[in-house]
Design an enzyme around this catalytic site. Sequence first.
Site, short mmCIF file in Angstrom:
data_model
loop_
_atom_site.label_atom_id
_atom_site.label_comp_id
_atom_site.label_asym_id
_atom_site.label_seq_id
_atom_site.Cartn_x
_atom_site.Cartn_y
_atom_site.Cartn_z
N CYS A 1 -18.12 8.31 -16.50
CA CYS A 1 -19.38 8.12 -15.79
C CYS A 1 -19.21 8.31 -14.29
O CYS A 1 -18.31 7.73 -13.67
CB CYS A 1 -19.97 6.76 -16.16
SG CYS A 1 -20.23 5.58 -14.85
N HIS B 1 8.99 8.09 8.03
CA HIS B 1 8.01 7.98 9.13
C HIS B 1 8.47 8.84 10.31
O HIS B 1 7.72 9.60 10.90
CB HIS B 1 7.87 6.53 9.60
CG HIS B 1 7.10 5.66 8.66
ND1 HIS B 1 5.80 5.90 8.31
CD2 HIS B 1 7.44 4.52 7.99
CE1 HIS B 1 5.38 4.97 7.47
NE2 HIS B 1 6.36 4.12 7.25
N TRP C 1 1.76 6.24 6.90
CA TRP C 1 1.56 4.91 7.48
C TRP C 1 0.63 4.07 6.62
O TRP C 1 0.92 2.92 6.30
CB TRP C 1 1.00 5.08 8.90
CG TRP C 1 0.28 3.89 9.42
CD1 TRP C 1 0.86 2.73 9.88
CD2 TRP C 1 -1.14 3.71 9.52
NE1 TRP C 1 -0.12 1.84 10.24
CE2 TRP C 1 -1.34 2.42 10.04
CE3 TRP C 1 -2.23 4.51 9.22
CZ2 TRP C 1 -2.63 1.91 10.27
CZ3 TRP C 1 -3.50 4.01 9.44
CH2 TRP C 1 -3.69 2.72 9.96
N VAL D 1 1.62 -0.46 0.21
CA VAL D 1 2.78 -1.08 -0.46
C VAL D 1 3.00 -2.47 0.12
O VAL D 1 3.21 -3.43 -0.61
CB VAL D 1 4.04 -0.20 -0.32
CG1 VAL D 1 5.25 -0.89 -0.92
CG2 VAL D 1 3.82 1.16 -0.96
N CYS E 1 -19.18 5.35 -12.01
CA CYS E 1 -17.95 4.56 -12.13
C CYS E 1 -16.84 5.20 -11.30
O CYS E 1 -16.08 4.52 -10.61
CB CYS E 1 -17.50 4.47 -13.58
SG CYS E 1 -18.76 3.82 -14.67
N LYS F 1 5.79 -9.25 4.86
CA LYS F 1 5.05 -7.99 4.74
C LYS F 1 3.70 -8.16 5.41
O LYS F 1 2.92 -9.03 5.04
CB LYS F 1 4.81 -7.66 3.28
CG LYS F 1 6.03 -7.69 2.43
CD LYS F 1 6.79 -6.39 2.51
CE LYS F 1 8.03 -6.45 1.65
NZ LYS F 1 9.12 -5.64 2.18
N ARG G 1 15.79 -5.95 2.21
CA ARG G 1 15.60 -4.90 3.21
C ARG G 1 16.64 -3.77 3.05
O ARG G 1 16.73 -3.15 2.02
CB ARG G 1 15.61 -5.48 4.63
CG ARG G 1 14.61 -6.64 4.78
CD ARG G 1 14.34 -7.03 6.20
NE ARG G 1 13.47 -6.07 6.88
CZ ARG G 1 13.68 -5.60 8.08
NH1 ARG G 1 14.73 -5.99 8.76
NH2 ARG G 1 12.87 -4.73 8.63
C1 LIG Z 1 8.62 4.89 -1.38
C2 LIG Z 1 8.90 3.42 -1.52
C3 LIG Z 1 8.20 2.69 -2.45
C4 LIG Z 1 8.44 1.32 -2.61
N1 LIG Z 1 7.76 0.63 -3.56
C5 LIG Z 1 8.04 -0.68 -3.76
C6 LIG Z 1 7.42 -1.41 -4.80
O1 LIG Z 1 6.59 -0.87 -5.54
N2 LIG Z 1 7.75 -2.71 -4.98
C7 LIG Z 1 8.67 -3.32 -4.18
O2 LIG Z 1 8.96 -4.49 -4.37
N3 LIG Z 1 9.26 -2.65 -3.19
C8 LIG Z 1 8.99 -1.35 -2.97
N4 LIG Z 1 9.63 -0.66 -1.97
C9 LIG Z 1 10.50 -1.39 -1.05
C10 LIG Z 1 9.65 -2.07 0.02
O3 LIG Z 1 8.58 -1.25 0.44
C11 LIG Z 1 10.45 -2.37 1.27
O4 LIG Z 1 11.05 -1.19 1.73
C12 LIG Z 1 11.53 -3.40 1.09
O5 LIG Z 1 10.98 -4.55 0.48
C13 LIG Z 1 12.14 -3.79 2.44
O6 LIG Z 1 11.11 -4.31 3.25
P1 LIG Z 1 11.17 -4.43 4.81
O7 LIG Z 1 10.76 -5.81 5.15
O8 LIG Z 1 12.47 -4.00 5.31
O9 LIG Z 1 10.04 -3.46 5.37
P2 LIG Z 1 9.69 -2.01 4.95
O10 LIG Z 1 8.41 -2.03 4.22
O11 LIG Z 1 10.82 -1.36 4.27
O12 LIG Z 1 9.45 -1.31 6.34
C14 LIG Z 1 10.53 -0.94 7.18
C15 LIG Z 1 10.08 -1.01 8.61
O13 LIG Z 1 9.08 -0.05 8.85
C16 LIG Z 1 8.09 -0.57 9.72
N5 LIG Z 1 6.82 -0.52 9.01
C17 LIG Z 1 6.27 -1.45 8.20
N6 LIG Z 1 5.08 -1.02 7.75
C18 LIG Z 1 4.89 0.20 8.26
C19 LIG Z 1 3.85 1.14 8.15
N7 LIG Z 1 2.77 0.92 7.43
N8 LIG Z 1 3.98 2.31 8.82
C20 LIG Z 1 5.07 2.54 9.58
N9 LIG Z 1 6.07 1.68 9.71
C21 LIG Z 1 5.99 0.52 9.07
C22 LIG Z 1 8.50 -1.95 10.08
O14 LIG Z 1 9.19 -1.90 11.30
C23 LIG Z 1 9.44 -2.33 8.96
O15 LIG Z 1 10.41 -3.22 9.39
C24 LIG Z 1 9.41 0.71 -1.80
C25 LIG Z 1 10.12 1.43 -0.86
C26 LIG Z 1 9.88 2.78 -0.71
C27 LIG Z 1 10.67 3.57 0.29
#
Ligand SMILES: Cc1cc2nc3c(=O)[nH]c(=O)nc-3n(C[C@H](O)[C@H](O)[C@H](O)COP(=O)(O)OP(=O)(O)OC[C@H]3O[C@@H](n4cnc5c(N)ncnc54)[C@H](O)[C@@H]3O)c2cc1C
Length: 815
Positions: free
Chosen positions: A78, A423, A483, A489, A81, A505, A412
């Site tokens: 639909c 990025h 971004w 995520v 939807c 996060k 991390r």
């Molecule tokens: C492709 C991909 C998919 C993922 N999917 C999952 C998932 O489904 N489930 C899961 O549990 N984990 C997932 N992860 C891991 C998760 O996203 C984090 O990388 C991990 O938990 C480490 O988090 P972090 O606190 O270091 O920040 P991260 O999310 O790894 O970010 C790293 C740094 O990038 C900067 N940053 C944060 N947000 C943004 C933004 N929007 N744009 C630009 N820079 C930014 C910040 O300085 C941050 O410290 C995925 C990782 C990747 C690469």
Amino acid sequence: MAQRNNCATSRFSGEMKKYPRNVVVVFLVSLCKLLPSTVVAGLYTASDQIILLSPDNVKPVLVNSSTAIVVEFYASWCGHCIAFSPVYKRLARDIKEWKPAVDLAAIDCADEESRKVCTGFGIRAYPTLKFFHAYGQNDSAGQAFKGFPRDVRGLRHHIVDQLENHQEPWPPACPPLEPTSQAEIDIFLETNNVQHLALIFEDVSSYIGREVTLDLLQFENIAVRRVLSTEEGLVTKMGVTEFPSCYLYYPGGNFTRLKVNIEARAFYSFALQRLPGVVRSGKPPPVTTDLINKQTEDPWRPFNRSSVYMADLESTLHYSLRVELAAHPVITGEGLTSLRKYISVLAEYFPGRPMLMNLLKSLNLWLQNQAGNQVSYQAFLEILENSAQAPDTALPEGVRWVGCQGSQPHLRRYPCGVWTLFHLLTVQAKKSDGSDPQEVLSAMRGYIRNFFGCRACAEHFENMAKESLTEVNTYSAAILWLWSRHNRVNNRIAGSLSEDPNFPKIQWPSPDMCKACHTVKDNGEHRWNNEQVLPFLQTYFSAERILTDYLEDESVVLAKQKEKRITLQQILEGQKRAERKARDAITAQTLPPPAHAAVEEEVEEYEEEEEEEEDEVVSDEEEEGMDGGAEMEGKTLEPTPWAPAETKLDPDRLHNSRKPSIVGMKTRDQQEDIVDLDSFVNQHYKAKVMQVATSSRVKQRTLQRNQEEQDSGPVFGLGMELDAGLGMVGLQPLEPDFGPNTRMQKRELTGRLFSSEEVGLGQGGRWVSMLSIGFSKVDISLCVILYFLSSMCLLAMYLFFRTRVRLRRAKVSLP
Ligand SMILES: Cc1cc2nc3c(=O)[nH]c(=O)nc-3n(C[C@H](O)[C@H](O)[C@H](O)COP(=O)(O)OP(=O)(O)OC[C@H]3O[C@@H](n4cnc5c(N)ncnc54)[C@H](O)[C@@H]3O)c2cc1C
Ligand SMILES: *[C@@H]1O[C@H](CO)[C@@H](O)[C@H](O)[C@H]1NC(C)=O
Ligand SMILES: *[C@@H]1O[C@H](CO)[C@@H](O)[C@H](O)[C@H]1NC(C)=O
């Protein structure tokens, strides 16, 4: 064909090395198409934070649930939807924090099986939204949203109304939503022990107070209540003139105004969630650096949170190229295409140090020149380790996280590095004036899909890419796409186990990092100001701003590379020598020997082997590899037929990539010719391995499951379990082995390297069995008996002489 159901693995890793490739791949691919590889319910996927209803789960989800539930009944064909689905997804992200009180679900009534469910609820038009109260009965039909709004804000308000008027029993996780009064506040502060009480002053028609209350329901040490502008006592007492506005109220009547850039929901929620002492329920509070230093081996490296560090990027490349890729002994088809693109964008856009750029360029050149349809990791490694000894060319070895440090070893690190890397690449690519704005993103997509160890992450990322990557048509759009998907995520996994309490996060950048990035629409809804976000990202990820703290000097890296090459050569030569001797020994035994010489030779061999055991470097597997008559360093050596795939000579394995094969050692009972002595020794070594493993500097976890188990579910299932259980931690499925010896599959769960000592030890057990070459059971038993007898003899002599000496002394001392 035990791997039959393993669709996910075959689809993503493409390493069906041991069967005739084409046949298996075609078979698996067609099978995967038959089976639903992921749960996709029409317009929504598992990545959307919406419960996907089916006849099987509709009762358990809706009946007697402790949360209220909104259900969308839709038909995937639909048009309305389809048009509504992005709104519903946005709503799910928008009220993600409300989940314990109210959750969203959807059911596809076009689905043959689900149709009965929809008819049962009397659905006649699509889409229909219904609100199901918490603790609903079996026959509860839900309350339809009549003529519901088609925007997130309107829907959200509707849900707030429904919640506020919720009949008893109230969903237990839902905080009170009605306005509060002076009297109630005084009682509240007397009876509750919360650190912060936030009061939101607003007009009666405003929803902000209730929304912020719900936004904070998963946080502890804070309570939020709305106060109407008509509550004169409080308004005049606190001198409130602006509506809405937010105040923090403390016992004794103290209060302060909450400072925010804009008086709107998003800003209140963000600021309140970050107040000191406010923590997400169930999460430990952030830990101090001192504590981290106690918990982890690596000393904490202080860093600036708003900077990108080259050390993280190089560590990411090390892990990606030396560890993650190493799980793929042969790279073919889509995997190879992805690898080419990945290396190509790195060579082109990575703003690395000269030696690393030289390396990336030679890798790229080599890959582009590989004509065939497959590349072995071993051959790739040759170039990666600069075996040709090109000057000033190296990838620093090992990881050294700085901006990606986690408060615990499993948080991390690598995934953080992967995000940062891509990025950065999207931003660098914009400067290049190329012709393919999607270049970096499609390289990332291919890498994640084919190689990224966290399979659940890969699936979610692929879902996002499928949805909208094709819409990216400028370099700026590519930067913004990544971004905003990263923020999705972040939204989805906020509060999950992979969230580091020290690095929550957030929707990034936060208002404190980039004030101008955040703005509001006329109706007060938060809006990203993309015109400001883009330059912010370009500055943040600009090559000039990357910090080089904690990096090893290029000359040191190059010297280390040289050293490594030399030791490697020595090891290989040592192996060759040992192997030659072993072969000689065998020949000596099979031929009628001059007895004397053979014995000497054997003794020597024992000594040498013992030595090497202690070194814990040489493994039998490598020797087996050498047995195949292959030559020096680097050539791909064919494993012996029964040997597991991993037994190829891989010098680098000494440094990384595989767990000690504790399990592998167990499988030795299959080999009949090994005597009990051997298994005794094995036991001994196993104990030692265990000891080392537990006391090891690097805390690691493995999850082992045998193939029977694996048959029962696709890899994604496990990936998600692990995802939930351990947080996202460089989860890396190793390809299953088909050899008779290796019925176990291992998964590597940390983003850490395996130190060589562990690898060596793990293989020690098998190695020891080499000792039994040429001995029969009778030989060994005789040996043991003789040894036992002679030691008893010695003991007897010792005791005899001791007693004699004593007797004599006793005599002498007598008068
Ligand atoms: C492709 C991909 C998919 C993922 N999917 C999952 C998932 O489904 N489930 C899961 O549990 N984990 C997932 N992860 C891991 C998760 O996203 C984090 O990388 C991990 O938990 C480490 O988090 P972090 O606190 O270091 O920040 P991260 O999310 O790894 O970010 C790293 C740094 O990038 C900067 N940053 C944060 N947000 C943004 C933004 N929007 N744009 C630009 N820079 C930014 C910040 O300085 C941050 O410290 C995925 C990782 C990747 C690469
Ligand atoms: C509903 O759930 C509650 C607890 O969650 C339980 O005590 C009650 O027995 C359940 N009622 C029914 C009908 O299942
Ligand atoms: C961190 O880096 C940012 C951006 O380079 C800079 O403005 C800020 O002063 C730095 N902070 C510290 C404490 O060095």
